[in-house]
Design a protein around this motif. Structure first.
Motif, PDB file in Angstrom:
ATOM      1  N   LEU A 325      96.635-109.781  25.096  1.00 45.16           N
ATOM      2  CA  LEU A 325      98.077-110.002  25.114  1.00 45.16           C
ATOM      3  C   LEU A 325      98.811-109.149  26.155  1.00 45.16           C
ATOM      4  N   PRO A 326      98.442-107.873  26.373  1.00 47.77           N
ATOM      5  CA  PRO A 326      99.130-107.116  27.433  1.00 47.77           C
ATOM      6  C   PRO A 326      98.964-107.741  28.816  1.00 47.77           C
ATOM      7  N   MET A 327      97.892-108.524  28.992  1.00 44.84           N
ATOM      8  CA  MET A 327      97.615-109.131  30.290  1.00 44.84           C
ATOM      9  C   MET A 327      98.214-110.521  30.412  1.00 44.84           C
ATOM     10  N   THR A 328      98.327-111.225  29.289  1.00 45.31           N
ATOM     11  CA  THR A 328      98.792-112.609  29.350  1.00 45.31           C
ATOM     12  C   THR A 328     100.266-112.785  28.975  1.00 45.31           C
ATOM     13  N   LEU A 329     100.807-111.903  28.146  1.00 41.93           N
ATOM     14  CA  LEU A 329     102.186-112.064  27.691  1.00 41.93           C
ATOM     15  C   LEU A 329     103.202-112.060  28.838  1.00 41.93           C
ATOM     16  N   PRO A 330     103.073-111.166  29.853  1.00 43.25           N
ATOM     17  CA  PRO A 330     104.045-111.211  30.960  1.00 43.25           C
ATOM     18  C   PRO A 330     104.067-112.542  31.704  1.00 43.25           C
ATOM     19  N   MET A 331     102.978-113.322  31.625  1.00 43.03           N
ATOM     20  CA  MET A 331     102.952-114.613  32.301  1.00 43.03           C
ATOM     21  C   MET A 331     103.953-115.585  31.685  1.00 43.03           C
ATOM     22  N   CYS A 332     104.403-115.281  30.465  1.00 44.34           N
ATOM     23  CA  CYS A 332     105.338-116.176  29.775  1.00 44.34           C
ATOM     24  C   CYS A 332     106.768-115.960  30.238  1.00 44.34           C
ATOM     25  N   PHE A 333     107.188-114.691  30.359  1.00 44.22           N
ATOM     26  CA  PHE A 333     108.601-114.453  30.655  1.00 44.22           C
ATOM     27  C   PHE A 333     108.875-114.087  32.115  1.00 44.22           C
ATOM     28  N   ALA A 364      92.835 -97.951  38.400  1.00 42.35           N
ATOM     29  CA  ALA A 364      92.709 -97.502  37.005  1.00 42.35           C
ATOM     30  C   ALA A 364      91.368 -97.910  36.420  1.00 42.35           C
ATOM     31  N   LEU A 365      90.941 -99.143  36.676  1.00 46.39           N
ATOM     32  CA  LEU A 365      89.666 -99.607  36.142  1.00 46.39           C
ATOM     33  C   LEU A 365      88.478 -98.908  36.797  1.00 46.39           C
ATOM     34  N   ALA A 366      88.658 -98.461  38.040  1.00 46.12           N
ATOM     35  CA  ALA A 366      87.565 -97.780  38.730  1.00 46.12           C
ATOM     36  C   ALA A 366      87.173 -96.484  38.035  1.00 46.12           C
ATOM     37  N   PHE A 367      88.061 -95.946  37.215  1.00 46.48           N
ATOM     38  CA  PHE A 367      87.766 -94.712  36.474  1.00 46.48           C
ATOM     39  C   PHE A 367      87.255 -95.004  35.068  1.00 46.48           C
ATOM     40  N   PRO A 373      88.961 -94.681  26.888  1.00 42.41           N
ATOM     41  CA  PRO A 373      89.933 -95.100  25.863  1.00 42.41           C
ATOM     42  C   PRO A 373      90.529 -96.457  26.194  1.00 42.41           C
ATOM     43  N   PHE A 374      90.820 -97.236  25.149  1.00 43.63           N
ATOM     44  CA  PHE A 374      91.346 -98.574  25.365  1.00 43.63           C
ATOM     45  C   PHE A 374      92.729 -98.536  26.004  1.00 43.63           C
ATOM     46  N   ALA A 375      93.423 -97.406  25.864  1.00 43.86           N
ATOM     47  CA  ALA A 375      94.744 -97.274  26.481  1.00 43.86           C
ATOM     48  C   ALA A 375      94.658 -97.439  27.991  1.00 43.86           C
ATOM     49  N   LEU A 376      93.577 -96.916  28.595  1.00 41.42           N
ATOM     50  CA  LEU A 376      93.406 -97.041  30.045  1.00 41.42           C
ATOM     51  C   LEU A 376      93.194 -98.510  30.431  1.00 41.42           C
ATOM     52  N   ILE A 377      92.434 -99.236  29.619  1.00 39.42           N
ATOM     53  CA  ILE A 377      92.228-100.665  29.867  1.00 39.42           C
ATOM     54  C   ILE A 377      93.563-101.413  29.764  1.00 39.42           C
ATOM     55  N   THR A 378      94.365-101.034  28.779  1.00 40.76           N
ATOM     56  CA  THR A 378      95.667-101.679  28.586  1.00 40.76           C
ATOM     57  C   THR A 378      96.584-101.442  29.770  1.00 40.76           C
ATOM     58  N   VAL A 379      96.581-100.218  30.288  1.00 40.33           N
ATOM     59  CA  VAL A 379      97.400 -99.907  31.467  1.00 40.33           C
ATOM     60  C   VAL A 379      96.984-100.789  32.642  1.00 40.33           C
ATOM     61  N   GLN A 381      95.521-103.686  32.497  1.00 37.92           N
ATOM     62  CA  GLN A 381      95.925-105.061  32.187  1.00 37.92           C
ATOM     63  C   GLN A 381      97.401-105.300  32.523  1.00 37.92           C
ATOM     64  N   VAL A 382      98.255-104.381  32.098  1.00 38.57           N
ATOM     65  CA  VAL A 382      99.692-104.536  32.333  1.00 38.57           C
ATOM     66  C   VAL A 382      99.999-104.513  33.826  1.00 38.57           C
ATOM     67  N   LEU A 383      99.387-103.580  34.554  1.00 39.83           N
ATOM     68  CA  LEU A 383      99.605-103.509  36.005  1.00 39.83           C
ATOM     69  C   LEU A 383      99.184-104.807  36.681  1.00 39.83           C
ATOM     70  N   LEU A 384      98.024-105.330  36.279  1.00 31.70           N
ATOM     71  CA  LEU A 384      97.535-106.559  36.895  1.00 31.70           C
ATOM     72  C   LEU A 384      98.406-107.754  36.530  1.00 31.70           C
ATOM     73  N   ALA A 385      98.881-107.797  35.288  1.00 27.69           N
ATOM     74  CA  ALA A 385      99.735-108.911  34.864  1.00 27.69           C
ATOM     75  C   ALA A 385     101.023-108.959  35.673  1.00 27.69           C
ATOM     76  N   PHE A 386     101.687-107.809  35.808  1.00 34.93           N
ATOM     77  CA  PHE A 386     102.926-107.787  36.587  1.00 34.93           C
ATOM     78  C   PHE A 386     102.646-107.966  38.070  1.00 34.93           C
ATOM     79  N   GLY A 387     101.515-107.446  38.527  1.00 27.89           N
ATOM     80  CA  GLY A 387     101.154-107.648  39.925  1.00 27.89           C
ATOM     81  C   GLY A 387     100.966-109.113  40.254  1.00 27.89           C
ATOM     82  N   SER A 388     100.240-109.838  39.392  1.00 25.87           N
ATOM     83  CA  SER A 388      99.991-111.254  39.635  1.00 25.87           C
ATOM     84  C   SER A 388     101.267-112.080  39.536  1.00 25.87           C
ATOM     85  N   THR A 389     102.128-111.746  38.571  1.00 26.05           N
ATOM     86  CA  THR A 389     103.361-112.523  38.394  1.00 26.05           C
ATOM     87  C   THR A 389     104.397-112.206  39.464  1.00 26.05           C
TER      88      THR A 389
END
Length: 462
Positions: A325-333, A364-367, A373-379, A381-389
């Motif tokens: 959801l952190p990666m796909t939700l920004p694609m909606c709005f 971020a993923l390179a580290f 921690p999953f928090a790093l994966i979430t960060v 995801q969010v960066l990539l979602a906004f980057g792509s949109t």
């Protein structure tokens, strides 16, 4: 009284339209929903199967090298046919193409749900790509007819993109829920009811078509599918079985030859899918690469992260879908806002920002490691979602300025095709890498190289 007169005045025109086979008027909202539903299906099927792949592997005994093809067979065919689907839509009429594609999408989904082995499943996904290629250009053409006014049309396109993007968001969550309830076959059974509802909603769309249209560029279509298919196969085979085997190298060689033949064929075609006068412009090439790279990174990581969450973290399909959801939700709005951002700051700054965020996500993923921690994966995801949109609308807006007026529609079609090709190659490359660290490095390098290419292709001062 005036309302009655107005209605009476419209009766002859409606009757005249019916004489030529045009459907009776229907509620604009219902027609719009019918048009949106087609693109919703296309985006839903780009993401819904990802979380079901571990169940496919277990149920059908599929080898690891076949799993990327269960996703890529759809996007490879979709990308290759998208180049000429607009011409086909013009030739046979967008309403006819759209409705035919909806019926095909529903029927092929039923057959895919019955696939006895992974080969049949891959074939079904390839046929779904054919139907998807018919849906997108036809839906945009129908949308233009619903909204002749340019400003209204742009708002409608934004709503069309945002609402249909819900399919991308719903894909992982819905797929995970269906797999948990009854297995991967249910993933395909969700398509026919949606296709049927869209068919009913769109039955009164205008059936008019141009009196003449250019013939489809068959050579361009076949060579583009061959080039992308063999390139994807070569990359998947090389990354799973090693670069020392001859078959991947042969496939990559065929892809190179097909690309050369495609360039030659487009110089001779009556209505080339990729006109040399368009692709010869550095700024156009940069936009094509940027749009393709944004999809490469997004969909490649969507596939790679699915496998990692299931295999390394042991998440269930539903929990895996929710984790996206952190990666796909920004694609909606985000589509509602990117048009305003582009209007305020210009296309190129938005494109720079999008690719910069993609590079940050890769860093971020390179580290990351197995125990990160999953928090790093979430960060990431969010960066990539906004980057792509940001990157994709930025490339779309910049293409509108970079392409000559006579190639405006062709440029957008080529950009959409490059985005789908990027999605297929992203799965082929990132989906076969062993670690998230490797995927992160690939993300960062790809984004930085695209950023440099876009920066080098600066607009000429007026």
């Amino acid at each position: 009284m005036s309302t009655t007169n107005d209605r009476a005045a419209r009766i002859p025109r409606a009757a005249s339209g019916a004489k030529h086979g045009a459907p009776r008027p229907a509620a604009p909202g219902l027609l719009f929903a019918g048009v949106v539903a087609g693109n919703f299906l296309v985006l839903l099927d780009t993401s819904i199967l990802n979380v079901a792949l571990p169940d496919v592997r277990e149920d059908l005994g599929a080898p690891a090298a076949a799993l990327p093809w269960a996703v890529d067979a759809y996007t490879v065919v979709f990308a290759g046919l998208l180049l000429v689907a607009g011409v086909v839509s013009d030739r046979f009429g967008p309403r006819r193409v759209y409705r035919t594609a909806l019926v095909a999408f529903g029927a092929i989904s039923l057959l895919s749900a019955l696939a006895p082995n992974v080969g049949s499943l891959i074939a079904g996904r390839a046929l779904l790509g054919v139907a998807a290629a018919g849906l997108v250009p036809a839906s945009l053409a129908l949308l233009a007819r619903l909204h002749p006014d340019l400003k209204e049309r742009m708002r409608a396109v934004g709503s069309w993109a945002a609402l249909s993007s819900i399919g991308l968001i719903a894909g992982p969550v819905l797929g995970g829920l269906l797999v948990d309830q009854g297995g991967w076959r249910l993933v395909f059974l969700v398509n026919p009811p949606i296709a049927l509802l869209a068919l009913l909603a769109a039955r009164r769309l205008s059936g008019e078509r141009p009196e003449s249209a250019a013939r489809p560029d068959r050579a361009g279509m076949l060579l583009s599918v061959l080039a992308l298919g063999t390139l994807t196969y070569g990359l998947i085979a090389a990354n799973t079985d090693g670069w020392g085997r001859p078959l991947p190298l042969v496939a990559l060689g065929v892809a190179a030859v097909a690309l050369v033949l495609l360039a030659l064929a487009e110089r001779r075609a009556e209505a080339p899918a990729l006109p040399p006068a368009l692709t010869g412009l550095p700024r156009v090439r940069a936009d094509l690469v940027a749009g393709g790279m944004a999809s490469f990174l997004f969909y490649g990581l969507l596939f790679a992260l699915t496998q990692w969450l299931v295999d390394e973290r042991g998440l269930s399909p539903l929990k895996t879908g929710l984790a996206f959801l952190p990666m796909t939700l920004p694609m909606c709005f985000m589509p509602y806002f990117t048009g305003r951002i582009v209007a305020r700051w210009g296309a190129r700054p938005v494109l720079y920002a999008g690719l910069g965020l993609d590079a940050a996500a890769g860093t971020a993923l390179a580290f990351c490691s197995q125990d990160s921690p999953f928090a790093l994966i979430t960060v990431a995801q969010v960066l990539l979602a906004f980057g792509s949109t940001l990157a994709i609308p930025g490339a779309t807006a910049d293409m509108a300025a970079a392409a000559p007026a006579r190639y405006a529609a062709t440029g957008q079609g080529a950009l959409n095709a490059c985005r789908q090709a990027g999605a297929a190659l992203g799965v082929a490359v990132l989906g076969t890498q062993a670690t998230l660290h490797a995927s992160g490095v690939t993300l960062a390098v790809g984004a930085v190289l695209s950023l440099a290419l876009v920066a080098a292709a600066r607009p000429k001062p007026e």
